[in-house]
Design an enzyme around this catalytic site. Structure first.
Site, PDB file in Angstrom:
ATOM      1  CG  ASP A  96      -6.418  -2.036  -2.966  1.00  0.00           C
ATOM      2  OD1 ASP A  96      -6.635  -1.002  -3.636  1.00  0.00           O
ATOM      3  OD2 ASP A  96      -6.102  -2.009  -1.758  1.00  0.00           O
ATOM      4  CG  ASN A 149     -14.770   2.466  -5.007  1.00  0.00           C
ATOM      5  OD1 ASN A 149     -14.814   1.334  -5.490  1.00  0.00           O
ATOM      6  ND2 ASN A 149     -13.830   2.791  -4.126  1.00  0.00           N
TER       7      ASN A 149
HETATM    8  C1  FPP Z   1      -8.851  -0.519  -6.638  1.00  0.00           C
HETATM    9  O1  FPP Z   1      -7.656   0.128  -6.991  1.00  0.00           O
HETATM   10  C2  FPP Z   1      -9.661  -0.779  -7.810  1.00  0.00           C
HETATM   11  C3  FPP Z   1     -10.897  -0.253  -8.050  1.00  0.00           C
HETATM   12  C4  FPP Z   1     -11.585   0.664  -7.135  1.00  0.00           C
HETATM   13  C5  FPP Z   1     -11.641  -0.551  -9.263  1.00  0.00           C
HETATM   14  C6  FPP Z   1     -11.425  -1.898  -9.861  1.00  0.00           C
HETATM   15  C7  FPP Z   1     -12.026  -1.870 -11.193  1.00  0.00           C
HETATM   16  C8  FPP Z   1     -11.522  -2.430 -12.308  1.00  0.00           C
HETATM   17  C9  FPP Z   1     -10.328  -3.284 -12.347  1.00  0.00           C
HETATM   18  C10 FPP Z   1     -12.188  -2.229 -13.615  1.00  0.00           C
HETATM   19  C11 FPP Z   1     -13.636  -2.608 -13.712  1.00  0.00           C
HETATM   20  C12 FPP Z   1     -13.966  -3.986 -13.364  1.00  0.00           C
HETATM   21  C13 FPP Z   1     -14.684  -4.880 -14.105  1.00  0.00           C
HETATM   22  C14 FPP Z   1     -15.124  -6.163 -13.516  1.00  0.00           C
HETATM   23  C15 FPP Z   1     -15.039  -4.639 -15.504  1.00  0.00           C
HETATM   24  P1  FPP Z   1      -7.365   1.541  -6.347  1.00  0.00           P
HETATM   25  O2  FPP Z   1      -7.679   2.597  -7.337  1.00  0.00           O
HETATM   26  O3  FPP Z   1      -8.080   1.691  -5.055  1.00  0.00           O
HETATM   27  O4  FPP Z   1      -5.822   1.455  -6.113  1.00  0.00           O
HETATM   28  P2  FPP Z   1      -4.994   2.317  -5.058  1.00  0.00           P
HETATM   29  O5  FPP Z   1      -5.365   1.799  -3.692  1.00  0.00           O
HETATM   30  O6  FPP Z   1      -3.593   2.010  -5.433  1.00  0.00           O
HETATM   31  O7  FPP Z   1      -5.359   3.755  -5.237  1.00  0.00           O
END
Ligand code: FPP
Length: 253
Positions: free
Chosen positions: A29, A77
């Site tokens: 996250d 998501n």
């Molecule tokens: C949460 O941060 C992260 C995600 C929803 C996506 C995670 C994906 C990756 C790191 C890339 C793809 C993964 C692989 C295994 C290739 P957020 O956007 O919710 O952060 P925020 O809460 O600060 O908005």
């Protein structure tokens, strides 16, 4: 004189180091916040998040972890703006093209959990190819949760079991803890010993609800793009200090 016995009794007793987690699961996250805090578009945070995925996968394997599960895209998501969802899929394509062969060479087996049917077709093919290409990996299993939601997984498992009962193939009493686990996407994998969530939020967000029954939880303040090898080692050290009792009594009295 029995030298061995003498030298053994003279050696001060050292506490056994507590076991490493076999299975670490991570809710990655804070990509968006990391980017926003730097005046960058959210996708820049996801891009940096990929670096952490690469670093932590390698480091977990080197540390002796046998299963690493990463929550890459949840069933919720899809509610994000289209450009962010497409951006995430593009990053996933980039990661798969770049990493699959290396992971295969390093003995990392890739597995996916979640519902692939809603993913773009080229990504579905990449997932199938990645699983096939890395199938013989024995050093570590990297489980990527993609379009994964724990409640949907439990609902689907329950429906399959109910269908079998209705068809007379099994008795209702045969729906046990083990029978349910065997119907989940994670069938064949051990439950996570340690679940880490970065970025300070303290919730599971529909991740491995059934499997987390006896997991240890660790909520760390740094955002996922900042989560590095040292942060991983700290998490493992804190885990090893926990007293896991699985509902029983403390071992040390
Ligand atoms: C949460 O941060 C992260 C995600 C929803 C996506 C995670 C994906 C990756 C790191 C890339 C793809 C993964 C692989 C295994 C290739 P957020 O956007 O919710 O952060 P925020 O809460 O600060 O908005």
């Amino acid at each position: 004189m029995n030298r061995t016995a003498t030298s053994e009794s003279a050696t001060p007793k050292r506490a056994e180091p507590k076991a490493l987690p076999d299975h670490v699961a991570i809710i990655m996250d804070g990509n968006g916040r990391w980017a926003t805090q730097r005046g960058l578009p959210r996708i820049a945070g996801h891009k940096r998040g990929i670096n952490s995925v690469r670093k932590i996968t390698r480091h977990a394997k080197a540390s002796g972890v046998k299963y690493l599960t990463l929550f890459a895209f949840s069933t919720e998501n899809w509610l994000r703006p289209k450009e962010e969802v497409h951006g995430l899929f593009d990053l996933f394509r980039y990661y798969m093209r770049r990493e699959c062969r290396t992971l295969a060479r390093e003995g990392v087996r890739i597995k996916f959990i979640g519902d692939p049917s809603e993913m773009p077709e080229d990504i579905q093919s990449m997932m199938t190819e990645a699983e096939a290409m890395t199938a013989s990996g024995e050093a570590m299993t990297l489980i990527v949760a993609l379009n994964y939601g724990s409640r949907a997984e439990i609902v689907a498992a329950t429906q399959r079991l109910a269908t079998r009962v209705a068809a007379g193939e099994m008795a209702a009493g045969e729906i046990t803890d083990t029978a349910i686990s065997a119907e989940l996407n994670t069938s064949g994998f051990p439950d996570p010993d340690l679940i880490i969530r970065t970025s300070g939020e303290q919730r599971l967000s529909n991740f491995l609800l059934w499997q987390a029954a006896y997991s240890e939880f660790l909520f760390v303040d740094c955002h996922w793009p900042e989560f590095d090898e040292l942060a991983f080692d700290d998490a493992i050290t804190l885990y090893r200090d926990r007293d896991r009792r699985f509902g029983g009594l403390r071992k040390s009295g």
